[in-house]
Design a protein around this motif. Sequence first.
Motif, PDB file in Angstrom:
ATOM      1  N   ALA A 171       0.829  -1.187   0.000  1.00  0.00           N
ATOM      2  CA  ALA A 171       0.000   0.000   0.000  1.00  0.00           C
ATOM      3  C   ALA A 171       0.871   1.247   0.000  1.00  0.00           C
ATOM      4  N   ARG A 172       0.446   2.244  -0.745  1.00  0.00           N
ATOM      5  CA  ARG A 172       1.178   3.494  -0.843  1.00  0.00           C
ATOM      6  C   ARG A 172       0.526   4.535   0.052  1.00  0.00           C
ATOM      7  N   PRO A 173       1.312   5.393   0.710  1.00  0.00           N
ATOM      8  CA  PRO A 173       0.720   6.422   1.532  1.00  0.00           C
ATOM      9  C   PRO A 173       0.030   7.478   0.698  1.00  0.00           C
ATOM     10  N   LEU A 174      -0.894   8.198   1.349  1.00  0.00           N
ATOM     11  CA  LEU A 174      -1.629   9.229   0.651  1.00  0.00           C
ATOM     12  C   LEU A 174      -0.704  10.291   0.090  1.00  0.00           C
ATOM     13  N   GLY A 175       0.428  10.566   0.767  1.00  0.00           N
ATOM     14  CA  GLY A 175       1.349  11.589   0.314  1.00  0.00           C
ATOM     15  C   GLY A 175       1.882  11.335  -1.078  1.00  0.00           C
ATOM     16  N   SER A 176       1.972  10.065  -1.497  1.00  0.00           N
ATOM     17  CA  SER A 176       2.476   9.778  -2.840  1.00  0.00           C
ATOM     18  C   SER A 176       1.539  10.337  -3.905  1.00  0.00           C
ATOM     19  N   TRP A 177       0.243  10.403  -3.617  1.00  0.00           N
ATOM     20  CA  TRP A 177      -0.714  10.970  -4.556  1.00  0.00           C
ATOM     21  C   TRP A 177      -0.574  12.489  -4.601  1.00  0.00           C
ATOM     22  N   ARG A 178      -0.406  13.103  -3.421  1.00  0.00           N
ATOM     23  CA  ARG A 178      -0.305  14.554  -3.364  1.00  0.00           C
ATOM     24  C   ARG A 178       0.979  15.045  -4.039  1.00  0.00           C
ATOM     25  N   ARG A 179       1.980  14.189  -4.141  1.00  0.00           N
ATOM     26  CA  ARG A 179       3.264  14.620  -4.692  1.00  0.00           C
ATOM     27  C   ARG A 179       3.222  14.890  -6.179  1.00  0.00           C
ATOM     28  N   ILE A 180       2.185  14.458  -6.870  1.00  0.00           N
ATOM     29  CA  ILE A 180       2.126  14.736  -8.308  1.00  0.00           C
ATOM     30  C   ILE A 180       1.138  15.863  -8.601  1.00  0.00           C
ATOM     31  N   ASP A 181       0.879  16.708  -7.595  1.00  0.00           N
ATOM     32  CA  ASP A 181       0.032  17.878  -7.833  1.00  0.00           C
ATOM     33  C   ASP A 181       0.685  18.860  -8.805  1.00  0.00           C
ATOM     34  N   TRP A 182       2.006  18.728  -9.040  1.00  0.00           N
ATOM     35  CA  TRP A 182       2.666  19.609 -10.005  1.00  0.00           C
ATOM     36  C   TRP A 182       2.100  19.451 -11.414  1.00  0.00           C
ATOM     37  N   ARG A 183       1.386  18.359 -11.656  1.00  0.00           N
ATOM     38  CA  ARG A 183       0.841  18.170 -13.004  1.00  0.00           C
ATOM     39  C   ARG A 183      -0.181  19.248 -13.344  1.00  0.00           C
ATOM     40  N   PHE A 184      -0.773  19.864 -12.296  1.00  0.00           N
ATOM     41  CA  PHE A 184      -1.738  20.935 -12.545  1.00  0.00           C
ATOM     42  C   PHE A 184      -1.047  22.248 -12.936  1.00  0.00           C
ATOM     43  N   LEU A 185       0.287  22.283 -12.838  1.00  0.00           N
ATOM     44  CA  LEU A 185       1.029  23.447 -13.298  1.00  0.00           C
ATOM     45  C   LEU A 185       1.321  23.386 -14.788  1.00  0.00           C
ATOM     46  N   LEU A 186       1.123  22.249 -15.402  1.00  0.00           N
ATOM     47  CA  LEU A 186       1.399  22.061 -16.818  1.00  0.00           C
ATOM     48  C   LEU A 186       0.189  22.468 -17.653  1.00  0.00           C
ATOM     49  N   PRO A 187       0.360  22.675 -18.940  1.00  0.00           N
ATOM     50  CA  PRO A 187      -0.790  23.039 -19.781  1.00  0.00           C
ATOM     51  C   PRO A 187      -1.925  22.023 -19.703  1.00  0.00           C
ATOM     52  N   SER A 188      -1.600  20.751 -19.545  1.00  0.00           N
ATOM     53  CA  SER A 188      -2.614  19.718 -19.385  1.00  0.00           C
ATOM     54  C   SER A 188      -2.189  18.781 -18.257  1.00  0.00           C
ATOM     55  N   PRO A 189      -3.092  18.513 -17.286  1.00  0.00           N
ATOM     56  CA  PRO A 189      -2.723  17.618 -16.186  1.00  0.00           C
ATOM     57  C   PRO A 189      -2.707  16.146 -16.568  1.00  0.00           C
TER      58      PRO A 189
ATOM     59  N   ILE B 184       0.503  25.590  -3.671  1.00  0.00           N
ATOM     60  CA  ILE B 184       1.685  25.649  -4.541  1.00  0.00           C
ATOM     61  C   ILE B 184       1.849  27.107  -4.961  1.00  0.00           C
ATOM     62  N   LEU B 185       2.954  27.715  -4.541  1.00  0.00           N
ATOM     63  CA  LEU B 185       3.135  29.154  -4.706  1.00  0.00           C
ATOM     64  C   LEU B 185       4.329  29.435  -5.613  1.00  0.00           C
ATOM     65  N   PRO B 186       4.168  30.207  -6.698  1.00  0.00           N
ATOM     66  CA  PRO B 186       5.301  30.576  -7.551  1.00  0.00           C
ATOM     67  C   PRO B 186       6.176  31.599  -6.833  1.00  0.00           C
ATOM     68  N   LEU B 187       7.461  31.340  -6.719  1.00  0.00           N
ATOM     69  CA  LEU B 187       8.352  32.231  -5.978  1.00  0.00           C
ATOM     70  C   LEU B 187       8.527  33.576  -6.676  1.00  0.00           C
ATOM     71  N   ASP B 188       8.271  33.623  -7.981  1.00  0.00           N
ATOM     72  CA  ASP B 188       8.436  34.882  -8.694  1.00  0.00           C
ATOM     73  C   ASP B 188       7.314  35.867  -8.386  1.00  0.00           C
ATOM     74  N   VAL B 189       6.189  35.386  -7.873  1.00  0.00           N
ATOM     75  CA  VAL B 189       5.038  36.247  -7.576  1.00  0.00           C
ATOM     76  C   VAL B 189       5.092  36.586  -6.089  1.00  0.00           C
ATOM     77  N   ARG B 190       5.774  37.675  -5.758  1.00  0.00           N
ATOM     78  CA  ARG B 190       6.036  37.998  -4.359  1.00  0.00           C
ATOM     79  C   ARG B 190       4.769  38.281  -3.547  1.00  0.00           C
ATOM     80  N   PRO B 191       3.762  38.955  -4.085  1.00  0.00           N
ATOM     81  CA  PRO B 191       2.557  39.187  -3.274  1.00  0.00           C
ATOM     82  C   PRO B 191       1.903  37.898  -2.792  1.00  0.00           C
ATOM     83  N   VAL B 192       1.907  36.864  -3.629  1.00  0.00           N
ATOM     84  CA  VAL B 192       1.317  35.575  -3.226  1.00  0.00           C
ATOM     85  C   VAL B 192       2.130  34.955  -2.101  1.00  0.00           C
ATOM     86  N   VAL B 193       3.466  35.015  -2.210  1.00  0.00           N
ATOM     87  CA  VAL B 193       4.322  34.463  -1.158  1.00  0.00           C
ATOM     88  C   VAL B 193       4.157  35.261   0.124  1.00  0.00           C
ATOM     89  N   ARG B 194       4.081  36.582  -0.010  1.00  0.00           N
ATOM     90  CA  ARG B 194       3.941  37.422   1.180  1.00  0.00           C
ATOM     91  C   ARG B 194       2.620  37.126   1.900  1.00  0.00           C
TER      92      ARG B 194
END
Length: 615
Positions: A429-447, A558-568
Amino acid sequence: MIHPRIAEVFRTLDAHGVVWALLRGAEELDRPRGDVDLLVAPSDGARIDEVLASAGLSRVRAPGRGSHQFYFSYDELQDVWLKVDVVCRVELGPHQELRLPVVDGCLARRRLADGIWRLHPADEGWLLLLHLLLDKTAIPSERRDGARAWAGLLRTDDPIARTLQDFTGDSAPRRVLEVFSVALPDRDGLVRSELRSAWRRRDPVGVAHRQGASSLARRAPSLAGMPRVAPVVAILGPDGSGKSTVAQSLLDALPVPARTVYMGLWQPRPWDRVARAVPGARLGQVVLRLARAAATIQSHRLRGRLVVVDRFAYDTLLPGSTGSFGERVTTALTMRWTPAPDRVLLLDAPGEVMYARKGEHSPEKLEEWRQAYLAMVADLPVPVTVLDATRSVEEVRRAAVTAVWDTVAGRAAASRDQRPSSAPRAPRARPLGSWRRIDWRFLLPSPELDKVLCGGRHDPDLRAALEMVGAQVMDTRGEGGAEADVAVLVRPGRSDLEQAAAGVRPGGWVVAEVRAGPRAARGGQWGLPGWRRAFLAAGLVDVTAYWHAPNLVACSRILPLDVRPVVREALLRYHEERFGLLKSLAGRAALRLGLFGYLVPEGTVVGRRSQVTVS
């Protein structure tokens, strides 16, 4: 009238050619109050597990009980446990140390009556009297009338009586009958002691060996072939869903040894006020609770006890986590220290129902948690049973018992399946965290992920998560990589990045998981800014670094480091936790100095391979 499942057991035994006979209790077969005791030929004992499994019964091992083999099945409609006790030897006494060689003769004299193989009346009567006299410390008062009736029918020259004479003396059969036919005080204790003493004189080595082996096996089940670990059942649900009630009902209902462990790590305790006044004491207190709970779970499992966990580590991965430092620590330790459950029970009820039960929080908040739990368990890599907690306590208990027993029975079947070492193992069995680790796919043009290269450190959890979304997973060092759509790297080195950049098709994407610290700095890169520069040096374009808050496993933002207001804005949320103001001030200062990317604990760097080829 016979209970349908018991009738199926009898038909299955006959269909497989097993030589058997009912020892006693024919009048209670419609709804058995106790065991259904069967005598089976020793030659059939080795295959009885498989035969009864085909009839829907599962074995529960009980070390130190001689040849007794116990099989259970649960009837949810009637709320009754059906228990079959199979023996292939007649062994009497509290430790089954007094062996009587009468099995072959009893089975040779059996008779078929109404589709049930019954012992000869004389054999059934003698075995019942010896069972009541020698197996019990005292004869149950409710059994005396029936035993007295049997004593009036039996004779001292019956086959079993003659065998008993050989072991304990000529007067033994007569004295056994007198115990049940003549009501004299302390007569049964005196005769019991005499028979046991005579048996020990007749077979001193055998009696001592069986008694010692039985005592040892009961104290140390692992030495008697018990499974090394028992199942774990996790009960999840918001406050007011009935977790504690269901956990206690399982302990009362299950026929296997079971214990409950509570894992509400952040629940208030008497010393919390003192702990909050000392920096780090509250976190240390919670870590100690976690260590104690994890050790308790493992201890019970190793002793063969089913563990029912009230709350579980998955609670720390619910959406909306604040991502405080303490929660990050407890989440990491909880996922590492606690074993994955074999079954998850989710108690589901509308928010207003749960609020009416306990009056805590609000109906809206409880409904929000309810939806969060339902969304979470949909992605869990372990079996999940959602129970309708709006039903009566009795109905929920029955449904929970059925689900847990299916898990226990599955474990028992697996322990019987002794595969050779070369046979493929079932995926863990895989932990739930393994599923959350591929949330970066939503940063791509198509998940949607098709062909994915994996590189850097080997990570089976990440690969399993990719396969769960239908991706075809390949290795960066393999062949055919030029057609991949995405390459994902775990703690990569510079050579891994070069291989990944060359392995994806033009226009494909490269994603690198990056962790801060010197141990994570492979290939000379340090933090997210260092890997961002490495991506650009490798010829990738549209390169962006992201902070996964609080971390990759329990990511809530998931916060883009280049967008400072979001990080702040994210740093301002630290005000809500202990020492949050200091963390927020330090983070905002680093952000103004351009150093915040080096302090981010975990994140990703994403870049695209250019579609233009420069010659």
